[in-house]
Enzyme design. Sequence first.
Site, PDB file in Angstrom:
ATOM      1  N   HIS A   1       0.852  -1.190   0.000  1.00  0.00           N
ATOM      2  CA  HIS A   1       0.000   0.000   0.000  1.00  0.00           C
ATOM      3  C   HIS A   1       0.889   1.240   0.000  1.00  0.00           C
ATOM      4  O   HIS A   1       1.928   1.280   0.639  1.00  0.00           O
ATOM      5  CB  HIS A   1      -0.976   0.023   1.173  1.00  0.00           C
ATOM      6  CG  HIS A   1      -0.351  -0.155   2.519  1.00  0.00           C
ATOM      7  ND1 HIS A   1       0.153  -1.376   2.973  1.00  0.00           N
ATOM      8  CD2 HIS A   1      -0.152   0.727   3.537  1.00  0.00           C
ATOM      9  CE1 HIS A   1       0.629  -1.229   4.197  1.00  0.00           C
ATOM     10  NE2 HIS A   1       0.462   0.031   4.566  1.00  0.00           N
TER      11      HIS A   1
ATOM     12  N   HIS B   1       1.183   5.313   0.569  1.00  0.00           N
ATOM     13  CA  HIS B   1       0.587   6.445   1.271  1.00  0.00           C
ATOM     14  C   HIS B   1       0.731   7.724   0.434  1.00  0.00           C
ATOM     15  O   HIS B   1       1.847   8.079   0.025  1.00  0.00           O
ATOM     16  CB  HIS B   1       1.275   6.672   2.625  1.00  0.00           C
ATOM     17  CG  HIS B   1       1.082   5.565   3.607  1.00  0.00           C
ATOM     18  ND1 HIS B   1       0.106   5.583   4.581  1.00  0.00           N
ATOM     19  CD2 HIS B   1       1.751   4.376   3.766  1.00  0.00           C
ATOM     20  CE1 HIS B   1       0.179   4.478   5.300  1.00  0.00           C
ATOM     21  NE2 HIS B   1       1.176   3.733   4.820  1.00  0.00           N
TER      22      HIS B   1
END
Length: 311
Positions: free
Chosen positions: A283, A285
């Site tokens: 993931h 950010h």
Amino acid sequence: MSHIYQPVVIRSLLINNGVLHDIDIAKYLVCFDPSQIEYYQNITNNMVGKVLRNHNIVRKQKSEYFLNGFNNLNQTEIEILVNLCDEKISGFIAKRGDSIWEHRRKNRGYISGTTKYNVLRRAEFRCELCGISASEKALEVDHIDPVALGGVDDETNYQALCYSCNAMKRDKDNTDLRANSSKYNYREDDCVFCNMEESRILDEDHLFYAIRDLYPVSELHTLIIPKRHSLNYFDLNQAEINSSTRLIKKHQKFMSTNDPSIVGFNIGMNCGITAGQTVMHTHIHLIPRRIGDVEKARGGIRNIIPGKGNY
């Protein structure tokens, strides 16, 4: 496809007094096949047109090509140049013959509509190399082992490629890409990002999606996440990297346009437990920054290790 091919054939016969050679009917069909037009449009822009532009013979403005110096030619000079081009084409064909196109003929034998559908369905209507969907780019059925290298006409030897990937592969490579399709669909049952609630998804494409972080470090803190389960950024392939970049840029632009207080961004990833990763699914950010959100902004991500932001 027969729903368009049949009326095209009938139309071509109607406007040609009811009789037409099969090769001429084929030319009419090509005119209504956007995948073939796109294929040669790609050839024009990235191969032939590029060479001619580099030699200053043509120039391109948006989607139009212009022949440099054309306005300085008279009709006689134009005819002379057309004849020279015809001689060049004829001479090349006479020298090379059918070998010019043989690589395409050998690798593009007739494949039934049912077989094509089965291959595309097996690939979930995505290119098995770059991952693009059939809704975005026309897909073709490719021989994994080219006929020119002894490959057979069988479903076990077919894969789905978009026209761009197929053109680049040609008939010299026998890389089997079929596993890519199942790889894109890999999920883990106990992974929160593999089982994201649809209500949280802000945006998505065929490979990535975007959500707001549940524990934001700033307002509008967004996560860009691959649909396929992968451990971290270094597990992503090029198609996924391209997909993530598109979403990052899209949401950066959206935030900047809709919130004038945002004047900067941090983009970051935690890869591994030692680096602070807590959810073992890639993931990214995307963190918007505002003036005064921290006492000292200098150093940015260098501050993940205390004292390293000041230098």
